[in-house]
Scaffold this active site. Structure first.
Site, PDB file in Angstrom:
ATOM      1  N   LYS A 198       2.572  -5.443   6.483  1.00  0.00           N
ATOM      2  CA  LYS A 198       2.789  -4.108   7.060  1.00  0.00           C
ATOM      3  C   LYS A 198       3.852  -4.137   8.144  1.00  0.00           C
ATOM      4  O   LYS A 198       3.702  -3.549   9.218  1.00  0.00           O
ATOM      5  CB  LYS A 198       1.483  -3.520   7.594  1.00  0.00           C
ATOM      6  CG  LYS A 198       0.437  -3.308   6.504  1.00  0.00           C
ATOM      7  CD  LYS A 198      -0.782  -2.569   7.002  1.00  0.00           C
ATOM      8  CE  LYS A 198      -1.846  -2.410   5.936  1.00  0.00           C
ATOM      9  NZ  LYS A 198      -2.460  -3.684   5.486  1.00  0.00           N
TER      10      LYS A 198
HETATM   11  O1  LIG Z   1      -1.753  -2.376   2.776  1.00  0.00           O
HETATM   12  C1  LIG Z   1      -2.931  -2.654   2.505  1.00  0.00           C
HETATM   13  O2  LIG Z   1      -3.196  -3.601   1.777  1.00  0.00           O
HETATM   14  C2  LIG Z   1      -3.991  -1.756   2.976  1.00  0.00           C
HETATM   15  C3  LIG Z   1      -3.657  -0.418   3.081  1.00  0.00           C
HETATM   16  C4  LIG Z   1      -4.662   0.535   3.269  1.00  0.00           C
HETATM   17  O3  LIG Z   1      -4.422   1.729   3.261  1.00  0.00           O
HETATM   18  N1  LIG Z   1      -5.940   0.111   3.418  1.00  0.00           N
HETATM   19  C5  LIG Z   1      -6.295  -1.213   3.367  1.00  0.00           C
HETATM   20  O4  LIG Z   1      -7.496  -1.516   3.470  1.00  0.00           O
HETATM   21  N2  LIG Z   1      -5.301  -2.160   3.206  1.00  0.00           N
HETATM   22  C6  LIG Z   1      -5.651  -3.612   3.196  1.00  0.00           C
HETATM   23  O5  LIG Z   1      -6.436  -3.875   2.033  1.00  0.00           O
HETATM   24  C7  LIG Z   1      -7.493  -4.792   2.332  1.00  0.00           C
HETATM   25  C8  LIG Z   1      -8.835  -4.112   2.097  1.00  0.00           C
HETATM   26  O6  LIG Z   1      -9.882  -5.022   2.223  1.00  0.00           O
HETATM   27  P1  LIG Z   1     -11.382  -4.697   1.749  1.00  0.00           P
HETATM   28  O7  LIG Z   1     -11.756  -3.426   2.397  1.00  0.00           O
HETATM   29  O8  LIG Z   1     -12.153  -5.867   2.254  1.00  0.00           O
HETATM   30  O9  LIG Z   1     -11.360  -4.612   0.257  1.00  0.00           O
HETATM   31  C9  LIG Z   1      -7.249  -5.250   3.761  1.00  0.00           C
HETATM   32  O10 LIG Z   1      -6.422  -6.404   3.709  1.00  0.00           O
HETATM   33  C10 LIG Z   1      -6.469  -4.106   4.392  1.00  0.00           C
HETATM   34  O11 LIG Z   1      -5.625  -4.551   5.416  1.00  0.00           O
END
Ligand SMILES: O=C(O)c1cc(=O)[nH]c(=O)n1[C@@H]1O[C@H](COP(=O)(O)O)[C@@H](O)[C@H]1O
EC number: 4.1.1.23
Length: 280
Positions: free
Chosen positions: A95
């Site tokens: 990011k």
């Molecule tokens: O860019 C991302 O990957 C991201 C964007 C977003 O809108 N929401 C989001 O949760 N993420 C990332 O996606 C992953 C979600 O993780 P879980 O919620 O454990 O499945 C994390 O690494 C967050 O940083």
């Protein structure tokens, strides 16, 4: 092979729209690894080995490595992924978003140091903060558009009165990424699985861009609604690709010694759910 080609090939070969997110938190590791930051690589490598044939991408989140002074382990992990899952692209979730000169350093970090195939970026600082990544031909860049967190509304759902048609900010980002910013076809968008109506809207505005969609699993996003809103097919060919990320629900499916086998089962279930939505 470009990132887009790699993604299409892995999606086809593994019959998968699933990306396993590598967000290693030593406090959540099984007992024999627990709270040992020197074992981050080993934990993630076991997850990679257990899921390599079930995914279209892996997405390591850099903060989980940097917070534990484990960037060297991330470098070793990417090398491991190349051996264990040579056809699976690596999306570095960093990011980033800074002025051009600094962005050039971040691009070196993502693509040369860590050897990623794609990176996540914040578009907030404008096109000149994104452009340095686009000089890396064949590499992918996913711009945050309509993120999965509730606070995403604070800015992304605001109306831009200065732009014709008065779109919301995330709609404007989607249009820019599908159109004038996408100089060499490298851009994709990040849209949260927690907001399927917004996924559909982004898909309308950006019919061909790959969408990285985190939020199934721990954040409660609906896998079926996500696929229906985001994926575009023409016959068997994917014309609007999606990459659906799940991290914690897979990494920590078991806190026991069977964590890798449990991760495989969780990944298999999600992969099959996503696949069923595609053909259903
Ligand atoms: O860019 C991302 O990957 C991201 C964007 C977003 O809108 N929401 C989001 O949760 N993420 C990332 O996606 C992953 C979600 O993780 P879980 O919620 O454990 O499945 C994390 O690494 C967050 O940083």
């Amino acid at each position: 092979m470009t990132f887009i080609d790699q993604l299409q090939a892995a999606t086809r070969d593994n019959a998968s729209l699933l990306c396993v997110g590598l967000d290693p938190d030593p406090a959540k590791f099984p007992a024999h690894l627990k709270n040992d930051a020197s074992r981050i690589h080993d934990f993630c490598a076991a997850i990679v080995d257990a899921t390599a044939d079930l995914v279209c991408a892996f997405k390591p989140q850099i903060a989980y490595f940097a917070a534990h002074r484990a960037e060297d382990q991330l470098e070793r992990l990417v090398a491991h992924m190349r051996r264990a899952a040579p056809g699976v692209p690596v999306i570095l979730d960093a990011k980033r978003g800074d002025i051009g000169a600094t962005a050039e350093q971040y691009a070196i970090e993502a693509f040369e140091r860590f050897g990623a195939d794609a990176v996540t970026l914040s578009p907030f600082m404008g096109f000149d903060s994104v452009e340095p990544y686009l000089r890396r031909h064949g590499k992918g860049a996913f711009l945050l558009c309509r993120t999965s967190n509730p606070g995403g509304d604070d800015l992304q759902a605001q109306r831009l009165s200065s732009v014709a048609g008065q779109p919301l900010l995330y709609e404007h980002v989607a249009r820019l990424a599908q159109g004038p910013w996408n100089l060499n076809g490298q851009l994709g968008l990040v849209v949260g699985a927690t907001y399927p109506a917004e996924i559909a809207r982004v898909r309308e505005l950006a019919p061909t861009l790959p969408l990285l969609i985190p939020g199934v699993g721990a954040q409660g996003g609906d896998a079926t609604a996500t696929v229906r809103a985001g994926l575009r097919l023409q016959g068997d060919a994917i014309t609007g690709p999606i990459v659906v990320n799940s991290s914690r629900a897979i990494l920590y499916a078991s806190a026991g010694d069977d964590f890798a086998a449990a991760a495989r089962q969780a990944a298999l279930k999600t992969r099959d759910q996503l696949h069923a939505a595609r053909i259903g």
